[in-house]
Scaffold this motif. Structure first.
Motif, mmCIF file in Angstrom:
data_model
loop_
_atom_site.group_PDB
_atom_site.id
_atom_site.type_symbol
_atom_site.label_atom_id
_atom_site.label_comp_id
_atom_site.label_asym_id
_atom_site.label_seq_id
_atom_site.Cartn_x
_atom_site.Cartn_y
_atom_site.Cartn_z
ATOM 1 N N PRO A 265 -1.765 3.826 -13.808
ATOM 2 C CA PRO A 265 -2.738 3.587 -14.872
ATOM 3 C C PRO A 265 -2.585 4.507 -16.081
ATOM 4 O O PRO A 265 -2.967 4.132 -17.192
ATOM 5 C CB PRO A 265 -4.094 3.823 -14.209
ATOM 6 N N SER A 266 -2.036 5.691 -15.899
ATOM 7 C CA SER A 266 -1.909 6.635 -17.015
ATOM 8 C C SER A 266 -0.787 6.258 -17.989
ATOM 9 O O SER A 266 -0.729 6.806 -19.089
ATOM 10 C CB SER A 266 -1.673 8.048 -16.492
ATOM 11 N N GLU A 267 0.085 5.341 -17.604
ATOM 12 C CA GLU A 267 1.139 4.890 -18.517
ATOM 13 C C GLU A 267 0.545 4.052 -19.632
ATOM 14 O O GLU A 267 -0.466 3.364 -19.437
ATOM 15 C CB GLU A 267 2.162 3.998 -17.785
ATOM 16 N N TYR B 122 -8.905 4.205 -10.510
ATOM 17 C CA TYR B 122 -8.925 3.658 -11.872
ATOM 18 C C TYR B 122 -9.778 2.393 -11.945
ATOM 19 O O TYR B 122 -10.551 2.210 -12.880
ATOM 20 C CB TYR B 122 -7.494 3.368 -12.311
ATOM 21 N N THR B 123 -9.642 1.529 -10.946
ATOM 22 C CA THR B 123 -10.379 0.264 -10.958
ATOM 23 C C THR B 123 -11.771 0.393 -10.339
ATOM 24 O O THR B 123 -12.627 -0.455 -10.592
ATOM 25 C CB THR B 123 -9.608 -0.830 -10.191
ATOM 26 N N GLY B 124 -11.985 1.401 -9.521
ATOM 27 C CA GLY B 124 -13.263 1.548 -8.836
ATOM 28 C C GLY B 124 -13.484 0.530 -7.733
ATOM 29 O O GLY B 124 -14.601 0.345 -7.256
ATOM 30 N N ALA B 125 -12.419 -0.113 -7.304
ATOM 31 C CA ALA B 125 -12.532 -1.159 -6.273
ATOM 32 C C ALA B 125 -12.947 -0.574 -4.927
ATOM 33 O O ALA B 125 -12.534 0.516 -4.559
ATOM 34 C CB ALA B 125 -11.211 -1.904 -6.139
ATOM 35 N N ARG B 126 -13.765 -1.323 -4.225
ATOM 36 C CA ARG B 126 -14.194 -0.928 -2.884
ATOM 37 C C ARG B 126 -13.510 -1.772 -1.814
ATOM 38 O O ARG B 126 -13.625 -1.491 -0.630
ATOM 39 C CB ARG B 126 -15.703 -1.053 -2.750
ATOM 40 N N GLU C 181 -3.908 6.540 -4.801
ATOM 41 C CA GLU C 181 -4.304 7.695 -5.611
ATOM 42 C C GLU C 181 -4.507 7.361 -7.086
ATOM 43 O O GLU C 181 -5.223 8.069 -7.783
ATOM 44 C CB GLU C 181 -3.265 8.817 -5.483
ATOM 45 N N GLY C 182 -3.859 6.308 -7.566
ATOM 46 C CA GLY C 182 -3.948 5.975 -8.981
ATOM 47 C C GLY C 182 -4.811 4.767 -9.276
ATOM 48 O O GLY C 182 -5.819 4.853 -9.976
ATOM 49 N N ILE D 271 0.849 -1.194 0.000
ATOM 50 C CA ILE D 271 0.000 0.000 0.000
ATOM 51 C C ILE D 271 0.885 1.246 0.000
ATOM 52 O O ILE D 271 1.711 1.432 0.886
ATOM 53 C CB ILE D 271 -0.927 0.026 1.231
ATOM 54 N N HIS D 272 0.674 2.096 -1.015
ATOM 55 C CA HIS D 272 1.410 3.362 -1.120
ATOM 56 C C HIS D 272 0.639 4.272 -2.066
ATOM 57 O O HIS D 272 -0.434 3.918 -2.552
ATOM 58 C CB HIS D 272 2.851 3.122 -1.606
ATOM 59 N N GLY D 273 1.167 5.442 -2.332
ATOM 60 C CA GLY D 273 0.460 6.471 -3.084
ATOM 61 C C GLY D 273 -0.045 6.057 -4.454
ATOM 62 O O GLY D 273 -1.162 6.396 -4.831
#
Length: 153
Positions: free
Chosen positions: A141-143, A21-25, A16-17, A10-12
């Motif tokens: 995810p933006s890569e 991006y995945t919408g996971a809960r 934050e990304g 777990i990290h930024g």
């Protein structure tokens, strides 16, 4: 459901990304050592939104927690060996994001953020061959999605 290998857990970039991006809960951290360490769990959980349910689980319990959490789940592994063990225990990986594995002696630097050992490469080859897993080598995810390194895969 999204699966990621990242030795930082777990990290930024994850919070934050990848989580948005995945919408996971649900965030499932699969690590036997961390599953026993309440203090480290509390520290890591501080960075996570209250809207995300965090689970620290033993490798042997992964199948059960995935069944309980459902498809809106983000699963983090620290290393490829644990991914291989999960696959042998029946977990299916349609896509596996290789996000970050630090370089150390005996590893091949494939991308700036990924260095794999021979055993890592063999395990990933097996996933591709047996489960037809799509390998996704991105830190964020933006890569642009990077294909597996041609010489090794």
């Amino acid at each position: 459901m999204w699966f990621r290998v990242d030795n930082r857990l777990i990290h930024g970039q994850v919070i934050e990304g990848w989580m948005p991006y995945t919408g996971a809960r649900n965030l499932v951290v699969v690590n036997d050592e961390l599953a026993e360490d309440d203090l480290r769990q509390q520290i890591m959980t501080l960075a996570v939104s209250r809207h995300i349910q965090v689970h620290f689980v033993h490798l042997a319990d992964l199948g059960d927690i995935l069944a309980k959490c459902g498809p809106d789940t983000f699963v983090l592994f620290e290393n490829c060996q644990d991914v291989g063990a999960a696959a042998r225990n029946g977990v299916h990986f349609p896509v596996l994001n290789i996000g970050n594995i630090h370089y150390s002696e005996g590893r091949h630097q494939l991308y700036p953020h990924v260095a794999l050992s021979d055993s890592d490469i063999e395990m990933l080859r097996e996933l591709v061959r047996v489960q037809h897993t799509e390998l996704d080598f991105r830190a964020v995810p933006s890569e642009k999605m990077r294909p597996p390194h041609v010489q090794l895969f």
